[in-house]
Design a protein around this motif. Structure first.
Motif, PDB file in Angstrom:
ATOM      1  N   ALA A   1       0.810  -1.217   0.000  1.00  0.00           N
ATOM      2  CA  ALA A   1       0.000   0.000   0.000  1.00  0.00           C
ATOM      3  C   ALA A   1       0.844   1.269   0.000  1.00  0.00           C
ATOM      4  O   ALA A   1       0.421   2.287  -0.545  1.00  0.00           O
ATOM      5  CB  ALA A   1      -0.924  -0.004   1.216  1.00  0.00           C
ATOM      6  N   LYS A   2       2.047   1.211   0.577  1.00  0.00           N
ATOM      7  CA  LYS A   2       2.820   2.439   0.784  1.00  0.00           C
ATOM      8  C   LYS A   2       4.106   2.549  -0.036  1.00  0.00           C
ATOM      9  O   LYS A   2       4.713   3.616  -0.087  1.00  0.00           O
ATOM     10  CB  LYS A   2       3.185   2.561   2.265  1.00  0.00           C
ATOM     11  CG  LYS A   2       1.984   2.687   3.173  1.00  0.00           C
ATOM     12  CD  LYS A   2       2.418   2.700   4.630  1.00  0.00           C
ATOM     13  CE  LYS A   2       1.243   2.748   5.575  1.00  0.00           C
ATOM     14  NZ  LYS A   2       1.678   2.653   6.983  1.00  0.00           N
ATOM     15  N   ALA A   3       4.536   1.493  -0.661  1.00  0.00           N
ATOM     16  CA  ALA A   3       5.820   1.508  -1.367  1.00  0.00           C
ATOM     17  C   ALA A   3       5.771   2.372  -2.619  1.00  0.00           C
ATOM     18  O   ALA A   3       4.759   2.428  -3.318  1.00  0.00           O
ATOM     19  CB  ALA A   3       6.231   0.088  -1.743  1.00  0.00           C
ATOM     20  N   HIS A   4       6.903   3.034  -2.901  1.00  0.00           N
ATOM     21  CA  HIS A   4       7.036   3.851  -4.104  1.00  0.00           C
ATOM     22  C   HIS A   4       8.014   3.220  -5.090  1.00  0.00           C
ATOM     23  O   HIS A   4       8.489   3.887  -6.012  1.00  0.00           O
ATOM     24  CB  HIS A   4       7.488   5.260  -3.732  1.00  0.00           C
ATOM     25  CG  HIS A   4       6.478   5.991  -2.905  1.00  0.00           C
ATOM     26  ND1 HIS A   4       5.290   6.445  -3.416  1.00  0.00           N
ATOM     27  CD2 HIS A   4       6.470   6.306  -1.594  1.00  0.00           C
ATOM     28  CE1 HIS A   4       4.595   7.036  -2.460  1.00  0.00           C
ATOM     29  NE2 HIS A   4       5.280   6.956  -1.342  1.00  0.00           N
ATOM     30  N   VAL A   5       8.327   1.941  -4.859  1.00  0.00           N
ATOM     31  CA  VAL A   5       9.184   1.177  -5.765  1.00  0.00           C
ATOM     32  C   VAL A   5       8.453  -0.135  -6.056  1.00  0.00           C
ATOM     33  O   VAL A   5       7.534  -0.516  -5.332  1.00  0.00           O
ATOM     34  CB  VAL A   5      10.582   0.899  -5.143  1.00  0.00           C
ATOM     35  CG1 VAL A   5      11.323   2.195  -4.871  1.00  0.00           C
ATOM     36  CG2 VAL A   5      10.482   0.056  -3.894  1.00  0.00           C
ATOM     37  N   PRO A   6       8.843  -0.859  -7.114  1.00  0.00           N
ATOM     38  CA  PRO A   6       8.205  -2.138  -7.398  1.00  0.00           C
ATOM     39  C   PRO A   6       8.330  -3.115  -6.223  1.00  0.00           C
ATOM     40  O   PRO A   6       9.364  -3.137  -5.537  1.00  0.00           O
ATOM     41  CB  PRO A   6       8.958  -2.655  -8.624  1.00  0.00           C
ATOM     42  CG  PRO A   6       9.516  -1.434  -9.266  1.00  0.00           C
ATOM     43  CD  PRO A   6       9.836  -0.501  -8.133  1.00  0.00           C
ATOM     44  N   VAL A   7       7.285  -3.914  -6.020  1.00  0.00           N
ATOM     45  CA  VAL A   7       7.251  -4.909  -4.939  1.00  0.00           C
ATOM     46  C   VAL A   7       6.882  -6.246  -5.532  1.00  0.00           C
ATOM     47  O   VAL A   7       5.926  -6.363  -6.290  1.00  0.00           O
ATOM     48  CB  VAL A   7       6.219  -4.533  -3.862  1.00  0.00           C
ATOM     49  CG1 VAL A   7       6.158  -5.593  -2.771  1.00  0.00           C
ATOM     50  CG2 VAL A   7       6.499  -3.156  -3.267  1.00  0.00           C
TER      51      VAL A   7
END
Length: 138
Positions: free
Chosen positions: A128-134
């Motif tokens: 929900a919060k990441a700004h990079v690929p997960v």
């Protein structure tokens, strides 16, 4: 291609699979893997007491390094192992921002709705919060 891959690691079977996936991805991309384990601080816990009882995390860090070395025979991938304190999702995302991580690999274990509500889900929080690929590994 990613250059710095973070993998959240808690010694579970799912985390082990996530770490193996991150190592393979790093081998293909020529990337470095940051294996990060979070010591969760409970609400109201005295941080200084936590650090004293855990010897600053040195024993846990040594155990983590041994586990990760066994997953990375011959050191074929550059790996950094870190132990951080805090809420798992927030601590991992803070590490991402501080260390220039450009890809996250995290394990996910199926839990019932009640368990998710009581304990939360680190994978859901990171997604929900990441700004990079997960990448979520099951």
């Amino acid at each position: 291609m990613p250059k710095h891959i973070l993998v959240g690691y808690d010694s579970s079977e799912t985390a082990r699979r996530a770490c193996l996936f991150a190592l393979e991805l790093a081998a293909c991309a020529g990337a470095r893997v940051h294996v990060v384990s979070v010591l969760q601080i409970e609400n109201g816990a005295d941080t200084s007491a936590l650090m004293m009882t855990d010897n600053g995390g040195e024993e846990r860090l040594a155990a983590l390094r041994a586990e990760v070395a066994a997953l990375n025979p011959g050191g074929r991938v550059a790996v950094e192992v870190d132990l951080v304190h805090g809420s798992p999702g927030d601590a991992l995302l803070s590490y991402v921002a501080q260390h220039g991580v450009d890809h996250i690999v995290i394990g996910h274990t199926e839990r019932g709705a009640l368990a998710r509500w009581l304990v939360g889900s680190t994978a859901t929080d990171v997604l929900a919060k990441a700004h990079v690929p997960v990448t979520v590994v099951r």
